[in-house]
Write an enzyme that holds these catalytic residues in place. Structure first.
Site, PDB file in Angstrom:
ATOM      1  CB  CYS A 131      -0.910  -0.002   1.227  1.00  0.00           C
ATOM      2  SG  CYS A 131      -1.992   1.444   1.345  1.00  0.00           S
ATOM      3  CD  GLU A 174      -6.684   1.784  -4.143  1.00  0.00           C
ATOM      4  OE1 GLU A 174      -6.933   2.791  -3.445  1.00  0.00           O
ATOM      5  OE2 GLU A 174      -5.554   1.267  -4.199  1.00  0.00           O
ATOM      6  CG  HIS A 177      -7.316   2.973   0.858  1.00  0.00           C
ATOM      7  ND1 HIS A 177      -6.608   3.288   1.998  1.00  0.00           N
ATOM      8  CD2 HIS A 177      -6.421   2.387   0.025  1.00  0.00           C
ATOM      9  CE1 HIS A 177      -5.345   2.907   1.861  1.00  0.00           C
ATOM     10  NE2 HIS A 177      -5.207   2.350   0.677  1.00  0.00           N
TER      11      HIS A 177
END
Length: 221
Positions: A131, A174, A177
């Site tokens: 990441c 993603e 996130h």
């Protein structure tokens, strides 16, 4: 079990101010690193807080940050903006054996707003993952092999799209996130390695050598 992240405290006005500040800076913003609170907040849904022009400019900026890093995905919280927005693109030239084992195929650029995903089937895959917000580290994460992504386009159109293999991994990473989840929350922590140790010891298409030596995922296919 993954912890539920608190909602961002940013008001719509504060969100727009943050976006305008970053767009006006005239330089690529730094990627926020683990420990910054924005990475642990459930980002705000994109609901008109910024203009269409600002949204387009932000997407271009995020794509440039992703390329510069370099990476295959970037979520808005990673540049300090708690909005449910991410950009994805994977055009890297990958070793054919690794690509085959990881089911990794090129992913054309896409910007996703307000994403959420659901698994398609029960199959999972375990691979090392990194990441941009945890610089210098990698760990093995078990993820769904196939997912259905629900999202909105920058034009505000609803979309559903199925992804599999490495593309599905990028989508899950993603989307996590913008919900305040980092890959280490899902990782096999016994596999956690610095990039240097990964390169020296575990850089192979699969995870068999690392699993045997570091002692994780016993019995996983």
């Amino acid at each position: 079990m993954i912890a539920v992240s608190p909602p961002t405290p940013f008001t719509p006005a504060q969100l727009r101010e943050r976006v305008q500040e970053i767009l006006a800076a005239g330089a690529l913003p730094p990627i926020v690193q683990a420990g910054h609170p924005v990475l642990r907040q459930h980002a705000a849904a994109v609901e008109g807080q910024i203009s269409d022009t600002e949204l387009k400019q932000l997407i271009v900026l995020m794509r440039n940050v992703m390329h510069e890093a370099p990476g295959v995905g970037l979520a808005a919280p990673q540049i300090g903006i708690p909005l449910q927005l991410a950009v994805l693109e994977d055009q890297f030239d990958v070793d054919p054996e690794a690509a085959a084992v990881r089911h990794r195929t090129p992913l054309d650029f896409v910007a996703i707003l307000n994403p959420r995903y659901a698994p398609l089937g029960m199959d999972t895959a375990a691979f090392f993952e990194g990441c941009l917000s945890l610089s210098g580290l990698q760990a093995v994460v078990v993820r769904h092999e196939r997912v259905l992504l629900h999202y909105e386009t920058p034009e505000g159109l609803g979309r559903e799209q199925a992804f599999e293999g490495w593309q599905a991994r990028i989508v899950q990473h993603e989307t996590d996130h913008v919900q305040g989840t980092l890959y280490v929350d899902r990782a096999e922590l016994r596999s956690l390695s610095s990039n240097a140790e990964y390169a020296a010891n575990w850089a192979e298409p699969g995870i068999g050598k690392a699993r045997a030596a570091l002692g994780f995922l016993h019995g996983h296919p």
